[in-house]
Scaffold this active site. Structure first.
Site, PDB file in Angstrom:
ATOM      1  CG  PHE A 106      -1.824  -1.219   1.173  1.00 46.01           C
ATOM      2  CD1 PHE A 106      -2.486  -1.343   0.298  1.00 46.01           C
ATOM      3  CD2 PHE A 106      -2.053  -2.145   2.354  1.00 46.01           C
ATOM      4  CE1 PHE A 106      -3.431  -2.659   0.533  1.00 46.01           C
ATOM      5  CE2 PHE A 106      -2.628  -2.911   2.554  1.00 46.01           C
ATOM      6  CZ  PHE A 106      -3.621  -3.378   1.550  1.00 46.01           C
ATOM      7  CB  SER A 107       0.350   4.829  -0.853  1.00 45.13           C
ATOM      8  OG  SER A 107      -0.917   5.048  -0.241  1.00 45.13           O
ATOM      9  CD  GLU A 108       1.516   6.839   2.625  1.00 43.80           C
ATOM     10  OE1 GLU A 108       2.554   7.620   2.198  1.00 43.80           O
ATOM     11  OE2 GLU A 108       0.310   6.872   2.047  1.00 43.80           O
ATOM     12  CB  THR A 109       2.184  -0.025   6.274  1.00 49.21           C
ATOM     13  OG1 THR A 109       1.629  -0.808   5.324  1.00 49.21           O
ATOM     14  CG2 THR A 109       1.739  -0.702   7.914  1.00 49.21           C
ATOM     15  CG  HIS A 158      -4.148   7.406   2.807  1.00 46.90           C
ATOM     16  ND1 HIS A 158      -3.114   7.650   2.476  1.00 46.90           N
ATOM     17  CD2 HIS A 158      -4.215   5.903   2.661  1.00 46.90           C
ATOM     18  CE1 HIS A 158      -2.192   6.651   2.277  1.00 46.90           C
ATOM     19  NE2 HIS A 158      -3.047   5.627   2.388  1.00 46.90           N
TER      20      HIS A 158
END
Length: 260
Positions: free
Chosen positions: A42-45, A72
């Site tokens: 994912f783009s961020e964790t 997000h």
């Protein structure tokens, strides 16, 4: 470790921006958190530690490493705290302690409102490298943490297919393209090749650049922004000068444990 996957800035599954939210008792080492982010893709964790009923520590990792602010994944973490972990009493506000300071998230029905610091934008010259990367010459360019390029056609922004290698050589941690919208106040796309994320589906921290620009251009403080990635997302924003308020919905995709 318990992990949830939440689609943020949307009411529909498979839209918005997915983020993984990992509930931990203490920070794993940085390399392990980066590897988990790489595995998730994912783009961020997000990684979060509970300190009391309404206070949490929060860090964000992209596949390319730690980042100082992520909208997000903060929204996704707030969704998990309110709905999966729960808060005692009738609390509707939680505080995340982060590298960007304390971030406050307020729950109002099924929408989550977050207060983030606005980025100061410095106007910079439009370059041939920007034109080559995006496929069209921006009418203006600004630099905060990220690069913000302004275009005169929302359809171009919606349909652009920028050169990722050339984007990675432009200034800024991320590169955002935006135009005035017709249905929405503004339309944007966000790219992060330097963080091993070709496109961020819905970028909260990017809108701390985008909203300050459009609030001044449109002479209004309340704006509805559309992120025109293939997944798409809607952000309800208020510009307060020093701070930018971002609000949106979220929906749970999955929950589980990972074996480390």
């Amino acid at each position: 470790m318990k992990m949830y996957v939440v689609d943020a800035f949307t009411k529909e599954l498979f839209k918005g921006n997915p983020a993984a939210v990992c509930i931990v008792n203490k920070w794993p080492n940085d390399e392990l958190m980066r590897k988990i982010a790489m595995e998730n893709r994912f783009s961020e964790t997000a990684f979060t530690i509970k300190t009391d009923n309404t206070h949490y520590k929060l860090r964000w990792f992209t596949p390319g490493g730690e980042i100082d602010l992520c909208g997000h994944a903060t929204l996704a973490t707030a969704f998990v705290v309110f709905n999966m972990i729960g808060v005692k009493g009738d609390a509707h506000k939680i505080v995340f302690s982060t590298k960007s300071g304390d971030l406050i998230v307020t729950k109002n029905d099924d929408r989550y409102k977050m207060s983030f610091p606005s980025y100061n934008l410095k106007k910079i010259p439009v370059t041939n490298e920007m034109t080559d990367a995006f496929g069209k010459t921006p009418i203006e360019a600004y630099l905060g943490r990220d690069l913000l390029c302004i275009f005169d056609d929302e359809n171009f922004v919606k349909n652009m297919n920028p050169n990722q290698e050339k984007l990675a050589h432009l200034p800024g941690l991320l590169q955002h393209a935006t135009a005035k919208g017709t249905k929405f106040d503004c339309v944007s796309r966000s790219f992060a090749p330097k963080l091993s994320v070709p496109e961020d589906p819905v970028c909260g921290s990017g809108h701390c650049h985008i909203i300050p620009y459009w609030a001044k251009q449109l002479n209004k403080n309340d704006l509805v922004a559309f992120q025109a990635s293939p997944r798409s997302g809607i952000l309800y924003c208020t510009y307060l000068g020093k701070d930018t308020i971002l609000a949106g919905n979220a929906v749970l995709y999955s929950e589980g444990k990972f074996n480390i």
